[in-house]
Write a protein that holds these residues in place. Structure first.
Motif, PDB file in Angstrom:
ATOM      1  N   GLU A  94     -12.761   1.649  -1.460  1.00 50.53           N
ATOM      2  CA  GLU A  94     -12.139   2.435  -2.797  1.00 50.53           C
ATOM      3  C   GLU A  94     -10.101   3.100  -2.167  1.00 50.53           C
ATOM      4  O   GLU A  94      -9.468   3.244  -2.910  1.00 50.53           O
ATOM      5  N   SER A  95     -10.167   3.010  -1.040  1.00 49.15           N
ATOM      6  CA  SER A  95      -9.458   3.312  -0.383  1.00 49.15           C
ATOM      7  C   SER A  95      -7.649   2.145  -0.626  1.00 49.15           C
ATOM      8  O   SER A  95      -6.964   3.032  -1.261  1.00 49.15           O
ATOM      9  N   ALA A  96      -8.394   1.050  -0.885  1.00 49.57           N
ATOM     10  CA  ALA A  96      -7.186   0.259  -1.144  1.00 49.57           C
ATOM     11  C   ALA A  96      -7.227   0.521  -2.621  1.00 49.57           C
ATOM     12  O   ALA A  96      -5.528   0.999  -3.174  1.00 49.57           O
ATOM     13  N   ALA A  97      -8.113   0.866  -3.590  1.00 49.13           N
ATOM     14  CA  ALA A  97      -7.748   0.937  -4.860  1.00 49.13           C
ATOM     15  C   ALA A  97      -6.565   2.327  -5.577  1.00 49.13           C
ATOM     16  O   ALA A  97      -5.762   2.752  -6.276  1.00 49.13           O
ATOM     17  N   ASN A  98      -6.458   2.905  -4.969  1.00 48.67           N
ATOM     18  CA  ASN A  98      -6.086   4.437  -4.571  1.00 48.67           C
ATOM     19  C   ASN A  98      -4.488   4.223  -3.766  1.00 48.67           C
ATOM     20  O   ASN A  98      -3.259   4.605  -4.460  1.00 48.67           O
ATOM     21  N   GLY A 157       1.304  -0.983  -0.045  1.00 46.11           N
ATOM     22  CA  GLY A 157       0.017   0.192   0.362  1.00 46.11           C
ATOM     23  C   GLY A 157       0.880   1.186   0.106  1.00 46.11           C
ATOM     24  O   GLY A 157       1.939   1.189   1.123  1.00 46.11           O
ATOM     25  N   ALA A 158       0.599   1.834  -0.785  1.00 47.64           N
ATOM     26  CA  ALA A 158       1.839   3.296  -1.152  1.00 47.64           C
ATOM     27  C   ALA A 158       0.978   4.492  -1.239  1.00 47.64           C
ATOM     28  O   ALA A 158      -0.278   5.002  -2.233  1.00 47.64           O
ATOM     29  N   GLU A 159       1.730   5.510  -0.188  1.00 44.25           N
ATOM     30  CA  GLU A 159       1.293   6.736  -0.152  1.00 44.25           C
ATOM     31  C   GLU A 159       1.035   7.175  -2.295  1.00 44.25           C
ATOM     32  O   GLU A 159       2.475   7.608  -2.584  1.00 44.25           O
ATOM     33  N   ARG A 160       0.863   8.306  -2.499  1.00 44.78           N
ATOM     34  CA  ARG A 160       1.463   8.697  -3.491  1.00 44.78           C
ATOM     35  C   ARG A 160       1.673   7.673  -4.823  1.00 44.78           C
ATOM     36  O   ARG A 160       3.101   8.011  -5.163  1.00 44.78           O
ATOM     37  N   ARG A 161       0.873   6.403  -4.540  1.00 50.33           N
ATOM     38  CA  ARG A 161       0.946   5.283  -5.786  1.00 50.33           C
ATOM     39  C   ARG A 161       1.134   5.782  -6.778  1.00 50.33           C
ATOM     40  O   ARG A 161       2.158   4.946  -7.039  1.00 50.33           O
ATOM     41  N   ASP A 162       0.371   6.377  -7.768  1.00 50.79           N
ATOM     42  CA  ASP A 162       0.847   7.012  -9.163  1.00 50.79           C
ATOM     43  C   ASP A 162       1.915   7.181  -9.269  1.00 50.79           C
ATOM     44  O   ASP A 162       2.864   6.993 -10.490  1.00 50.79           O
TER      45      ASP A 162
END
Ligand SMILES: Cc1ncc(COP(=O)(O)O)c(C=O)c1O
Length: 399
Positions: A366-370, A320-325
């Motif tokens: 929804e949070s996981a998807a981000n 799980g990563a902050e600023r994933r994109d």
């Protein structure tokens, strides 16, 4: 899948695996070519027996893909209009489309945020609040739909809470269809026995898509069963519903495991346990490197919970990563491939709009998807490559 050659460290490198088993695989393909038996026949029968033996279940029925395995499993259980199936919104598309294609209704339940799996507590809440048991069947009092089955997904290679889900299934008279597409080889303790994912419920649906733990040279799938009656029905349904040649008892589809795929898979299956162990070892290396990286304390990155057994066989190593994109872009620019499985949960997909779900209905999904990002993981991945991946993740957050 993108072409691995574009990346210094691809998310999966099937060429490395093939190099080790080339001669065996070619000889198996040659045998099929010499026999000219391409539809079912000995290669499929042998692979089905091999899988049933490996999984320690009574029957294994080869089909054309994991998606068809799900569809056929639900067809075998007579699921259709007026029926509901409980599953997760955070999964691959065909888990849910297999339900809607039969005119049945997916009843979605949010995931556990620490492992991304269907939350057994959420299933229990839904059933106890809205399920009414009458004469051995459970009805959703809000809609009048008959809740017929649970469809847990062993996502990324990790087993769902099958003890809890099985108890609920017994109490509410539900069938269980397991989506084992990503967890071939995973196993867990059930009632004091070790059981393979896919053999705990009524039917288990496997995919042999090339990037799976057991992957073919194209599409392929399989349904595992302990009931002889369900297995016979599946065999009929995968052959247009034929009860005898050109006599159709039910309306089936054409969905057989290709004989060439079965031959390849028979060879590869013999390596499956070793490959699963190597995946688990590499996951442990990632765990260690991430713990040492300082990224976890800063909450930039969350890693999967450490498991010491084979209840997680790591088809994917998902952080799980902050600023994933931004991270994914940065990794790509550094020659490291990664994938966001899955960036849009299924309740928000356009084609499922008529189910009536809204943004906010499943906040954890929804949070996981981000946040989710799958990093390179395959049996041949080296520690040096893993160090490069974790260093690059660190470099992104230290910029
Ligand atoms: C969880 C899950 N279910 C079902 C499927 C469908 O399998 P296939 O691609 O073989 O149709 C996949 C494959 O990607 C999957 O990951």
């Amino acid at each position: 899948m993108s072409s691995p050659s574009l990346f210094r460290i691809p998310i999966v490198d099937l060429r490395a695996q093939y190099a080790k088993i080339r001669d065996e695989v070619r000889s198996a393909i040659d045998d099929v070519a010499e026999s000219q038996q391409f539809i079912l026949g000995p290669a499929v029968t042998q692979f089905e027996a091999q899988m049933a033996h490996y999984l320690n279940c009574a029957h294994a029925v080869g089909v054309a893909s994991g998606s068809d395995a799900l569809l056929l499993a639900l067809m075998a259980l007579d699921i259709g209009p007026g029926d509901a199936v409980i599953t997760t919104p955070f999964t691959f598309f065909s888990t849910v489309s297999s339900i809607t294609r039969l005119g049945a209704t997916p009843l979605l339940v949010d995931i556990d945020d620490e492992n991304y799996l269907l939350a057994a507590k959420g299933v229990e809440r839904l059933l106890s609040e809205h399920g009414k048991i009458h004469q051995g069947a459970t009805t959703d009092v809000r809609t009048g739909l008959r809740i017929k089955a649970l469809l847990p997904v062993h996502l990324f290679g990790q087993c769902c809470a099958m003890n809890e889900l099985s108890t609920l299934a017994r109490k509410f008279q539900l069938r269980i269809v397991e989506d084992v597409a990503q967890a071939c080889g995973a196993r867990m303790a059930m009632d004091g026995h070790e059981k393979f994912a896919g053999t705990i419920g009524d039917l288990g649906c496997f995919s042999f898509f090339p990037s799976k733990n057991l992957g073919g040279f194209g599409d392929g799938g399989l349904v595992s069963a302990n009931s002889s009656e369900l297995a016979a029905r599946l065999r009929m349904l995968r052959m247009h519903g034929e009860s005898a040649k050109y006599h159709h008892a039910v309306t089936g589809i054409n969905s057989r495991l290709d004989s060439l795929q079965a031959a390849v898979l028979s060879v590869k299956q013999r390596y499956l346990d070793t490959w699963c162990e190597q995946r688990i070892e590499r996951a442990q290396v990632y765990h260690r490197l991430f713990r040492q990286s300082g990224l976890l304390g800063a909450q930039a990155v969350a890693i999967p919970a450490a498991t010491s057994d084979k209840s997680h066989v790591f088809n994917n190593y998902v952080i799980g990563a902050e600023r994933r994109d931004g991270l994914q872009q940065f990794l790509a620019e550094s020659g490291i491939q990664s994938e966001a499985y899955y960036p849009l949960p299924l309740h928000l997909q356009k084609c499922f709009a008529d189910l009536g779900y809204q943004q906010g209905d499943f906040p954890k999904a929804e949070s996981a998807a981000n946040r989710v990002l799958a990093l390179p993981l395959y049996p041949e991945l080296t520690v040096a490559q893993q160090e490069a991946v974790v260093e690059t993740v660190g470099a992104f957050y230290r910029r």
